[in-house]
Design a protein around this motif. Structure first.
Motif, PDB file in Angstrom:
ATOM      1  N   VAL A  47      83.469  78.639 -11.260  1.00 52.12           N
ATOM      2  CA  VAL A  47      82.952  78.018 -10.041  1.00 52.12           C
ATOM      3  C   VAL A  47      83.846  76.822  -9.740  1.00 52.12           C
ATOM      4  O   VAL A  47      83.914  75.882 -10.532  1.00 52.12           O
ATOM      5  N   GLN A  48      84.531  76.850  -8.618  1.00 50.81           N
ATOM      6  CA  GLN A  48      85.494  75.799  -8.278  1.00 50.81           C
ATOM      7  C   GLN A  48      84.837  74.682  -7.482  1.00 50.81           C
ATOM      8  O   GLN A  48      84.003  74.919  -6.612  1.00 50.81           O
ATOM      9  N   ASP A  49      85.223  73.435  -7.784  1.00 55.08           N
ATOM     10  CA  ASP A  49      84.743  72.289  -7.012  1.00 55.08           C
ATOM     11  C   ASP A  49      85.353  72.293  -5.615  1.00 55.08           C
ATOM     12  O   ASP A  49      86.516  72.689  -5.432  1.00 55.08           O
ATOM     13  N   LEU A  50      84.580  71.834  -4.645  1.00 56.98           N
ATOM     14  CA  LEU A  50      85.041  71.688  -3.266  1.00 56.98           C
ATOM     15  C   LEU A  50      84.989  70.217  -2.873  1.00 56.98           C
ATOM     16  O   LEU A  50      84.109  69.472  -3.320  1.00 56.98           O
ATOM     17  N   HIS A  51      85.922  69.795  -2.047  1.00 56.07           N
ATOM     18  CA  HIS A  51      85.959  68.440  -1.467  1.00 56.07           C
ATOM     19  C   HIS A  51      85.973  67.343  -2.527  1.00 56.07           C
ATOM     20  O   HIS A  51      85.439  66.258  -2.308  1.00 56.07           O
ATOM     21  N   GLU A  52      86.633  67.624  -3.652  1.00 54.05           N
ATOM     22  CA  GLU A  52      86.579  66.657  -4.753  1.00 54.05           C
ATOM     23  C   GLU A  52      87.258  65.331  -4.407  1.00 54.05           C
ATOM     24  O   GLU A  52      86.798  64.269  -4.806  1.00 54.05           O
ATOM     25  N   PHE A  53      88.361  65.377  -3.655  1.00 54.67           N
ATOM     26  CA  PHE A  53      89.097  64.151  -3.371  1.00 54.67           C
ATOM     27  C   PHE A  53      89.020  63.783  -1.885  1.00 54.67           C
ATOM     28  O   PHE A  53      89.900  63.104  -1.365  1.00 54.67           O
ATOM     29  N   ASP A  54      87.957  64.204  -1.243  1.00 49.93           N
ATOM     30  CA  ASP A  54      87.725  63.862   0.152  1.00 49.93           C
ATOM     31  C   ASP A  54      87.368  62.378   0.253  1.00 49.93           C
ATOM     32  O   ASP A  54      86.724  61.808  -0.636  1.00 49.93           O
ATOM     33  N   ALA A  55      87.756  61.747   1.354  1.00 47.03           N
ATOM     34  CA  ALA A  55      87.457  60.320   1.552  1.00 47.03           C
ATOM     35  C   ALA A  55      85.952  60.067   1.525  1.00 47.03           C
ATOM     36  O   ALA A  55      85.494  59.018   1.049  1.00 47.03           O
ATOM     37  N   THR A  56      85.176  61.023   2.019  1.00 46.53           N
ATOM     38  CA  THR A  56      83.717  60.865   2.009  1.00 46.53           C
ATOM     39  C   THR A  56      83.190  60.791   0.582  1.00 46.53           C
ATOM     40  O   THR A  56      82.237  60.049   0.291  1.00 46.53           O
ATOM     41  N   ALA A  57      83.787  61.552  -0.329  1.00 44.01           N
ATOM     42  CA  ALA A  57      83.356  61.518  -1.729  1.00 44.01           C
ATOM     43  C   ALA A  57      83.569  60.132  -2.323  1.00 44.01           C
ATOM     44  O   ALA A  57      82.701  59.597  -3.031  1.00 44.01           O
ATOM     45  N   PHE A  58      84.712  59.506  -2.027  1.00 44.98           N
ATOM     46  CA  PHE A  58      84.984  58.169  -2.556  1.00 44.98           C
ATOM     47  C   PHE A  58      84.037  57.132  -1.945  1.00 44.98           C
ATOM     48  O   PHE A  58      83.605  56.193  -2.627  1.00 44.98           O
ATOM     49  N   ALA A  59      83.713  57.305  -0.669  1.00 40.88           N
ATOM     50  CA  ALA A  59      82.762  56.391  -0.028  1.00 40.88           C
ATOM     51  C   ALA A  59      81.378  56.504  -0.677  1.00 40.88           C
ATOM     52  O   ALA A  59      80.702  55.491  -0.910  1.00 40.88           O
ATOM     53  N   LEU A  60      80.968  57.725  -0.995  1.00 39.97           N
ATOM     54  CA  LEU A  60      79.678  57.929  -1.656  1.00 39.97           C
ATOM     55  C   LEU A  60      79.675  57.331  -3.065  1.00 39.97           C
ATOM     56  O   LEU A  60      78.666  56.781  -3.520  1.00 39.97           O
ATOM     57  N   MET A  61      80.800  57.422  -3.749  1.00 36.64           N
ATOM     58  CA  MET A  61      80.902  56.809  -5.076  1.00 36.64           C
ATOM     59  C   MET A  61      80.651  55.304  -4.989  1.00 36.64           C
ATOM     60  O   MET A  61      79.948  54.725  -5.834  1.00 36.64           O
ATOM     61  N   ARG A  62      81.229  54.645  -3.985  1.00 33.58           N
ATOM     62  CA  ARG A  62      81.019  53.200  -3.837  1.00 33.58           C
ATOM     63  C   ARG A  62      79.553  52.877  -3.589  1.00 33.58           C
ATOM     64  O   ARG A  62      79.014  51.892  -4.126  1.00 33.58           O
ATOM     65  N   GLU A  63      78.889  53.719  -2.810  1.00 31.76           N
ATOM     66  CA  GLU A  63      77.458  53.508  -2.567  1.00 31.76           C
ATOM     67  C   GLU A  63      76.658  53.685  -3.859  1.00 31.76           C
ATOM     68  O   GLU A  63      75.693  52.948  -4.117  1.00 31.76           O
ATOM     69  N   ILE A  64      77.040  54.662  -4.666  1.00 33.83           N
ATOM     70  CA  ILE A  64      76.337  54.896  -5.930  1.00 33.83           C
ATOM     71  C   ILE A  64      76.544  53.721  -6.878  1.00 33.83           C
ATOM     72  O   ILE A  64      75.608  53.280  -7.557  1.00 33.83           O
ATOM     73  N   PHE A  65      77.752  53.160  -6.909  1.00 36.19           N
ATOM     74  CA  PHE A  65      77.993  51.963  -7.715  1.00 36.19           C
ATOM     75  C   PHE A  65      77.047  50.838  -7.293  1.00 36.19           C
ATOM     76  O   PHE A  65      76.453  50.147  -8.120  1.00 36.19           O
ATOM     77  N   ASP A  66      76.909  50.654  -5.981  1.00 38.22           N
ATOM     78  CA  ASP A  66      76.040  49.592  -5.468  1.00 38.22           C
ATOM     79  C   ASP A  66      74.573  49.845  -5.808  1.00 38.22           C
ATOM     80  O   ASP A  66      73.808  48.912  -6.058  1.00 38.22           O
ATOM     81  N   ALA A  67      74.172  51.130  -5.803  1.00 34.73           N
ATOM     82  CA  ALA A  67      72.760  51.464  -6.035  1.00 34.73           C
ATOM     83  C   ALA A  67      72.416  51.583  -7.520  1.00 34.73           C
ATOM     84  O   ALA A  67      71.222  51.558  -7.879  1.00 34.73           O
ATOM     85  N   TYR A  68      73.420  51.689  -8.375  1.00 32.22           N
ATOM     86  CA  TYR A  68      73.166  51.994  -9.782  1.00 32.22           C
ATOM     87  C   TYR A  68      72.317  50.934 -10.474  1.00 32.22           C
ATOM     88  O   TYR A  68      71.366  51.258 -11.187  1.00 32.22           O
ATOM     89  N   GLN A  69      72.647  49.653 -10.270  1.00 31.70           N
ATOM     90  CA  GLN A  69      71.931  48.605 -10.998  1.00 31.70           C
ATOM     91  C   GLN A  69      70.474  48.525 -10.568  1.00 31.70           C
ATOM     92  O   GLN A  69      69.587  48.298 -11.398  1.00 31.70           O
ATOM     93  N   ALA A  70      70.208  48.719  -9.271  1.00 28.04           N
ATOM     94  CA  ALA A  70      68.821  48.700  -8.807  1.00 28.04           C
ATOM     95  C   ALA A  70      68.032  49.860  -9.397  1.00 28.04           C
ATOM     96  O   ALA A  70      66.840  49.733  -9.710  1.00 28.04           O
TER      97      ALA A  70
END
Length: 263
Positions: A179-202
């Motif tokens: 099963v191959q990953d899709l959109h792994e290095f899309d700009a949207t994926a990196f933006a979502l990662m930043r949001e997850i970093f912000d939400a992680y501590q809460a």
């Protein structure tokens, strides 16, 4: 010239060099630095690469059974209460006789298993209807029998795979396809990662650990790591494994974080 197989020697050389400058690091830390220098995730992945290269120099073992389709028929090892992800090295504990036969079949072949989670922990003899459809293809690195008779098997999980055809008699076996990953290095994926970093501590009430920063350039692996840190249960963890679109995977995780931790 040294290559990745000399990692332990390189790590010791690094420690010795730093020691002359009054900088002290542990052997484990030096191994991690060497792994990063060689462009790999961590020492576990580098160790698996070394193991694989050594296996290539050994006498070839019997090839896995090929099916008429495009997949490979692999022995199946059902897991009760854990979901394995690619690019991890983990032990599995084998007590059930049917799973033991599957491991023995893998060892007599090329050492490959299909590791998959079962839907109910208390099912002692799961059939394919009792298994999730997506698991990981894994390579056996080491195995030993414990004093109580349990078989401890160390596996390197290579890639997501889905069951396309069931088989086996004395043990479960299945034809699986990657099963191959899709959109792994899309700009949207990196933006979502930043949001997850912000939400992680809460969500966790703790700062994001180093493990998340380590994979900050690999959204797909990042999602696999963070869902395990969240401890959301087998069902949701399996859902992340089965979601091959990395953007969708990260969106699920972010939505769960915003809903708050399970009570």
């Amino acid at each position: 010239m040294r290559d990745f197989r000399d990692a332990k020697v390189m790590a010791q050389t690094l420690r010795d060099a730093l020691k002359t400058k009054s900088v002290s690091i542990t052997h484990s830390e030096s191994l991690e630095i060497i792994a990063k220098t060689l462009g790999l995730h961590d020492w576990n992945v580098l160790a698996a690469a070394i193991q694989a290269s050594q296996s290539m120099l050994a006498p070839p073992r019997k090839s896995p059974t090929s099916s008429p389709g495009s997949g490979i028929l692999l022995p199946v090892a059902p897991m009760r209460d854990v979901v394995f992800f690619p690019q991890t090295i983990s032990p599995i504990w084998v007590g059930r006789e049917k799973t033991r036969r599957a491991v023995e079949a893998a060892l007599s072949g090329d050492g490959r298993l299909f590791v998959v989670t079962q839907k109910r922990m208390d099912d002692d003899d799961p059939d394919f209807d009792a298994l999730y459809p997506v698991g990981v293809r894994a390579d056996i690195l080491h195995h030993m029998t414990m004093p109580n008779g349990t078989l401890r098997v160390k596996v390197s999980c290579a890639e997501r795979a889905i069951i396309t055809k069931a088989g086996g008699h004395d043990f479960l076996a299945a034809e699986v396809e990657p099963v191959q990953d899709l959109h792994e290095f899309d700009a949207t994926a990196f933006a979502l990662m930043r949001e997850i970093f912000d939400a992680y501590q809460a969500y966790t009430r703790t700062p994001p650990p180093y493990a998340l920063h380590r994979y900050s350039r690999e959204p797909g692996v990042f999602a696999n790591v963070v869902v395990n840190l969240m401890e959301v249960g087998i069902g949701k963890t399996q859902q992340i494994l089965e979601t091959n679109d990395v953007i969708a995977r990260l969106e699920l995780i972010l939505a769960w974080m915003k809903d708050g931790p399970p009570s």
